[in-house]
Design a protein around this motif. Structure first.
Motif, PDB file in Angstrom:
ATOM      1  N   PRO A 250       0.858  -1.222  -0.072  1.00 42.71           N
ATOM      2  CA  PRO A 250       0.090  -0.085  -0.017  1.00 42.71           C
ATOM      3  C   PRO A 250       0.795   1.288  -0.025  1.00 42.71           C
ATOM      4  O   PRO A 250       0.452   2.193  -0.578  1.00 42.71           O
ATOM      5  CB  PRO A 250      -0.714  -0.198   1.221  1.00 42.71           C
ATOM      6  CG  PRO A 250      -1.149  -1.660   1.686  1.00 42.71           C
ATOM      7  CD  PRO A 250       0.430  -2.302   1.209  1.00 42.71           C
ATOM      8  N   ARG A 251       2.036   1.140   0.835  1.00 43.25           N
ATOM      9  CA  ARG A 251       2.605   2.593   0.692  1.00 43.25           C
ATOM     10  C   ARG A 251       3.152   2.817  -0.483  1.00 43.25           C
ATOM     11  O   ARG A 251       3.436   4.119  -0.991  1.00 43.25           O
ATOM     12  CB  ARG A 251       3.950   2.169   1.684  1.00 43.25           C
ATOM     13  CG  ARG A 251       4.796   3.689   2.149  1.00 43.25           C
ATOM     14  CD  ARG A 251       3.858   4.562   2.795  1.00 43.25           C
ATOM     15  NE  ARG A 251       4.599   5.929   3.005  1.00 43.25           N
ATOM     16  CZ  ARG A 251       4.236   6.916   3.473  1.00 43.25           C
ATOM     17  NH1 ARG A 251       2.728   6.891   3.713  1.00 43.25           N
ATOM     18  NH2 ARG A 251       4.716   7.912   3.670  1.00 43.25           N
ATOM     19  N   ASP A 252       3.847   1.784  -1.419  1.00 42.77           N
ATOM     20  CA  ASP A 252       4.220   2.118  -2.814  1.00 42.77           C
ATOM     21  C   ASP A 252       3.091   2.448  -3.597  1.00 42.77           C
ATOM     22  O   ASP A 252       3.042   3.326  -4.581  1.00 42.77           O
ATOM     23  CB  ASP A 252       4.951   0.801  -3.240  1.00 42.77           C
ATOM     24  CG  ASP A 252       6.214   0.442  -2.792  1.00 42.77           C
ATOM     25  OD1 ASP A 252       7.121   1.652  -2.196  1.00 42.77           O
ATOM     26  OD2 ASP A 252       6.504  -0.471  -2.302  1.00 42.77           O
ATOM     27  N   MET A 253       1.819   2.148  -3.482  1.00 41.16           N
ATOM     28  CA  MET A 253       0.643   2.518  -4.162  1.00 41.16           C
ATOM     29  C   MET A 253       0.069   3.843  -4.045  1.00 41.16           C
ATOM     30  O   MET A 253      -0.422   4.639  -4.940  1.00 41.16           O
ATOM     31  CB  MET A 253      -0.197   1.386  -3.969  1.00 41.16           C
ATOM     32  CG  MET A 253      -1.543   1.740  -4.866  1.00 41.16           C
ATOM     33  SD  MET A 253      -1.123   1.001  -6.464  1.00 41.16           S
ATOM     34  CE  MET A 253      -1.237  -0.868  -6.141  1.00 41.16           C
ATOM     35  N   LEU A 254       0.729   4.379  -2.810  1.00 43.30           N
ATOM     36  CA  LEU A 254       0.398   5.832  -2.670  1.00 43.30           C
ATOM     37  C   LEU A 254       1.418   6.914  -3.057  1.00 43.30           C
ATOM     38  O   LEU A 254       1.161   7.900  -3.204  1.00 43.30           O
ATOM     39  CB  LEU A 254       0.262   5.975  -1.133  1.00 43.30           C
ATOM     40  CG  LEU A 254      -0.935   5.655  -0.399  1.00 43.30           C
ATOM     41  CD1 LEU A 254      -0.664   5.445   0.950  1.00 43.30           C
ATOM     42  CD2 LEU A 254      -2.126   6.255  -0.851  1.00 43.30           C
ATOM     43  N   VAL A 279      -3.316  -5.353   3.601  1.00 42.29           N
ATOM     44  CA  VAL A 279      -3.637  -4.369   4.432  1.00 42.29           C
ATOM     45  C   VAL A 279      -3.216  -4.816   5.861  1.00 42.29           C
ATOM     46  O   VAL A 279      -2.427  -4.118   6.745  1.00 42.29           O
ATOM     47  CB  VAL A 279      -4.792  -3.773   4.672  1.00 42.29           C
ATOM     48  CG1 VAL A 279      -5.690  -5.061   5.057  1.00 42.29           C
ATOM     49  CG2 VAL A 279      -5.232  -2.858   5.481  1.00 42.29           C
ATOM     50  N   GLN A 280      -3.358  -6.196   6.243  1.00 35.53           N
ATOM     51  CA  GLN A 280      -2.840  -6.697   7.414  1.00 35.53           C
ATOM     52  C   GLN A 280      -3.618  -6.353   8.751  1.00 35.53           C
ATOM     53  O   GLN A 280      -3.967  -7.269   9.574  1.00 35.53           O
ATOM     54  CB  GLN A 280      -1.298  -6.563   7.751  1.00 35.53           C
ATOM     55  CG  GLN A 280      -0.404  -6.984   6.615  1.00 35.53           C
ATOM     56  CD  GLN A 280      -0.185  -8.547   6.260  1.00 35.53           C
ATOM     57  OE1 GLN A 280      -1.075  -9.170   6.614  1.00 35.53           O
ATOM     58  NE2 GLN A 280       0.477  -8.750   5.238  1.00 35.53           N
ATOM     59  N   ALA A 281      -4.159  -5.323   8.859  1.00 35.54           N
ATOM     60  CA  ALA A 281      -4.688  -4.912  10.057  1.00 35.54           C
ATOM     61  C   ALA A 281      -5.543  -3.514   9.728  1.00 35.54           C
ATOM     62  O   ALA A 281      -5.152  -2.763   8.787  1.00 35.54           O
ATOM     63  CB  ALA A 281      -4.060  -4.494  11.151  1.00 35.54           C
ATOM     64  N   GLY A 282      -6.652  -3.334  10.411  1.00 39.77           N
ATOM     65  CA  GLY A 282      -7.490  -2.112  10.196  1.00 39.77           C
ATOM     66  C   GLY A 282      -7.140  -1.021  11.286  1.00 39.77           C
ATOM     67  O   GLY A 282      -7.547   0.002  11.294  1.00 39.77           O
ATOM     68  N   SER A 283      -6.491  -1.407  12.321  1.00 39.74           N
ATOM     69  CA  SER A 283      -6.154  -0.432  13.199  1.00 39.74           C
ATOM     70  C   SER A 283      -4.969   0.341  13.254  1.00 39.74           C
ATOM     71  O   SER A 283      -3.953  -0.288  12.915  1.00 39.74           O
ATOM     72  CB  SER A 283      -6.240  -1.360  14.625  1.00 39.74           C
ATOM     73  OG  SER A 283      -5.488  -0.431  15.757  1.00 39.74           O
ATOM     74  N   ASP A 284      -4.817   1.556  13.248  1.00 37.99           N
ATOM     75  CA  ASP A 284      -3.609   2.365  12.983  1.00 37.99           C
ATOM     76  C   ASP A 284      -2.526   1.896  14.192  1.00 37.99           C
ATOM     77  O   ASP A 284      -1.231   2.026  13.744  1.00 37.99           O
ATOM     78  CB  ASP A 284      -3.885   3.954  12.910  1.00 37.99           C
ATOM     79  CG  ASP A 284      -4.668   4.265  11.578  1.00 37.99           C
ATOM     80  OD1 ASP A 284      -4.428   3.747  10.632  1.00 37.99           O
ATOM     81  OD2 ASP A 284      -5.150   5.468  11.592  1.00 37.99           O
ATOM     82  N   ARG A 285      -3.110   1.785  15.253  1.00 41.14           N
ATOM     83  CA  ARG A 285      -2.146   1.332  16.447  1.00 41.14           C
ATOM     84  C   ARG A 285      -1.305  -0.047  16.084  1.00 41.14           C
ATOM     85  O   ARG A 285      -0.061   0.120  16.067  1.00 41.14           O
ATOM     86  CB  ARG A 285      -3.017   1.285  17.645  1.00 41.14           C
ATOM     87  CG  ARG A 285      -1.999   1.397  18.781  1.00 41.14           C
ATOM     88  CD  ARG A 285      -2.872   1.149  20.363  1.00 41.14           C
ATOM     89  NE  ARG A 285      -3.397  -0.135  20.398  1.00 41.14           N
ATOM     90  CZ  ARG A 285      -2.972  -1.022  20.895  1.00 41.14           C
ATOM     91  NH1 ARG A 285      -1.622  -1.146  21.259  1.00 41.14           N
ATOM     92  NH2 ARG A 285      -3.388  -2.336  21.169  1.00 41.14           N
ATOM     93  N   ILE A 286      -2.131  -0.853  15.407  1.00 37.76           N
ATOM     94  CA  ILE A 286      -1.658  -2.074  15.085  1.00 37.76           C
ATOM     95  C   ILE A 286      -0.571  -2.025  13.912  1.00 37.76           C
ATOM     96  O   ILE A 286       0.455  -2.549  13.877  1.00 37.76           O
ATOM     97  CB  ILE A 286      -2.715  -3.088  14.999  1.00 37.76           C
ATOM     98  CG1 ILE A 286      -3.339  -3.440  16.258  1.00 37.76           C
ATOM     99  CG2 ILE A 286      -1.871  -4.536  14.431  1.00 37.76           C
ATOM    100  CD1 ILE A 286      -2.283  -3.834  17.541  1.00 37.76           C
TER     101      ILE A 286
END
Length: 465
Positions: A250-254, A279-286
């Protein structure tokens, strides 16, 4: 006359390992090795391993035990059989493999399989070989090319590695340690591989890499080329009808370097509307604890940009539940993200520590029972979405690339633009062609259909249409 030497390569894990396994066989072919699907008749067995799945190392040792029995039987028959362990577990375990079992003759890391002929020759002389150093030379330059016969045998779809390694260092992942830093193959070498495949009947190419959308291979002028620009060049290769790519970060896609990749989804007909974006997780903290380098909002932005370019695009993903420190509230954010995106399919895993990774040392490990319960809840959401996605095509006409004969007489199996397996009654002469198929039935993992009226130009089935 001496019988030809036979090699059996068993591949574990990802598509990159499948590609690597093919290239190992290609590299050994000039040495007189012929591929066999039967390990019992092989003179050389190669276990091409993956370190991503839980208990990967234990599974490899279990498989080595089974191969040991075949090796002993071959000896009783007066044949000599060698066993080689390759890939990511070989890279991570190294000398430990030959220490734990005397049946393995060669341990070769994921960057060294171009050395297999020399390593096998040394093993035949009685030496135990462990080669897991990262080499200075490019392994792709040293690999033998597949023969036309090998290409034809593997079918009309092919994987081509364009990028390897990872610089992201997610805290749960061993890939940066087993595959090394991110590197991209030069454009000319990628195109040469694909032209050779196309000349021998391949119709669909899947470009693969650990972070494939970080591709930055150079062209003849020494200028870096993005994945989107590479796609456009490949689409001009005669015979290539479909293009895919995985796995993206995702980071590269941005990043701006992916602007033309996103645009290509809107204006390059050969590029299929199907993207795997873990994505691996939906929580920003995780996500921060995982060192994913993207937020939930940024992930959704990538999804929205791709959908804007290609409204009928479908997404698959990877999820890890029960990462150290994950709370019920964190997990509910993962569930809500899955609902928000509405995936066509996803791979879901309970977190399991990988030795040598930062996450393995974290406190606050989630109990196994809790991880399992969360996994079941997430999988229920994904299963519902997957069934709804497949079910949405009932009665619609899709363009299917027919690949091979099916199990029934007169049946062919093909792939939809969304990688669904589609079974249809059709003549073998249609293998390699894209034909309109009306979907008549939805199975658990398969779609069934009938050839549509070929006198009318088919419209690609759109999501929700």
């Amino acid at each position: 006359m001496n019988r030809p030497r036979k090699v059996h390569v068993k591949s574990f894990g990802c598509q990159m390992n499948v590609y690597d396994s093919h290239r190992m066989a290609d590299t050994l072919a000039p040495e007189g090795y012929v591929e066999t699907q039967l390990p019992a008749e092989a003179d050389l067995i190669i276990l091409n391993t993956c370190h991503i799945r839980e208990k990967a190392v234990d599974k490899v040792y279990s498989e080595i035990g089974r191969m040991r029995e075949l090796k002993d039987q071959a000896e009783l028959e007066g044949r000599r059989m060698l066993i080689a362990v390759a890939g990511c577990v070989a890279q991570a375990e190294g000398e430990e493999i030959v220490r734990r079992t005397d049946s393995v003759d060669v341990v070769v890391g994921s960057q060294n399989y171009h050395k297999l002929p020399a390593l096998i020759a040394r093993a035949l002389d009685g030496e135990k070989i462990v080669d897991t150093e990262f080499p200075a030379e490019d392994k792709f330059d040293a690999l033998a090319q597949p023969s036309p016969q090998a290409i034809a045998k593997r079918g009309i779809s092919a994987f081509v590695t364009v990028q390897e390694g990872c610089d992201k260092f997610c805290t749960f992942c061993v890939v940066p340690y087993t595959r090394g830093a991110e590197i991209s193959r030069p454009v000319a070498k990628v195109l040469a591989d694909i032209e050779r495949l196309a000349a021998n009947g391949v119709r669909e190419i899947s470009l693969i890499g650990q972070n494939v959308n970080a591709y930055h291979g150079v062209d003849a002028n020494g200028d870096a080329v993005t994945l989107g620009a590479l796609m456009r060049r490949i689409a001009r290769v005669p015979g290539i009808a479909r293009l895919r790519y995985m796995t993206s970060h995702p980071r590269d896609m941005l990043s701006p370097v992916c602007d033309d990749l996103i645009a290509a989804h809107g204006d390059l007909p050969e590029l299929m509307p199907y993207v795997h974006l873990p994505v691996q997780a939906g929580s920003d903290r995780i996500l921060a604890a995982m060192n994913r380098k993207h937020t939930r909002k940024e992930y959704m932005t990538a999804i929205e940009r791709l959908r804007a370019a290609r409204p009928d695009i479908a997404f698959t993903s990877d999820f890890i539940v029960g990462f150290p420190g994950e709370t019920e509230a964190d997990f509910r954010e993962t569930l809500s993200l899955a609902e928000e995106v509405n995936f066509a399919m996803a791979y879901t895993f309970s977190y399991s520590p990988r030795p040598g990774t930062p996450a393995a040392k974290l406190d606050d490990q989630v109990p196994n029972a809790e991880k399992h319960e969360r996994l079941l809840r997430l999988q229920a959401v994904i299963d519902r979405q997957w069934k709804a996605f497949n079910g949405s095509f009932a009665g619609k006409t899709m363009e299917i690339l027919l690949e091979k004969p099916g199990k029934l007489t007169g049946q062919l199996v093909g792939r939809s633009p969304y990688l669904q397996s589609v079974h249809v009654m059709a003549q073998p002469s249609l293998i390699g062609q894209i034909v309109p198929v009306r979907i008549t039935d939805i199975g658990t993992n398969t779609l069934f259909g009938e050839l549509a009226d070929t006198t009318r130009a088919p419209a690609l089935a759109s999501l929700g249409a």
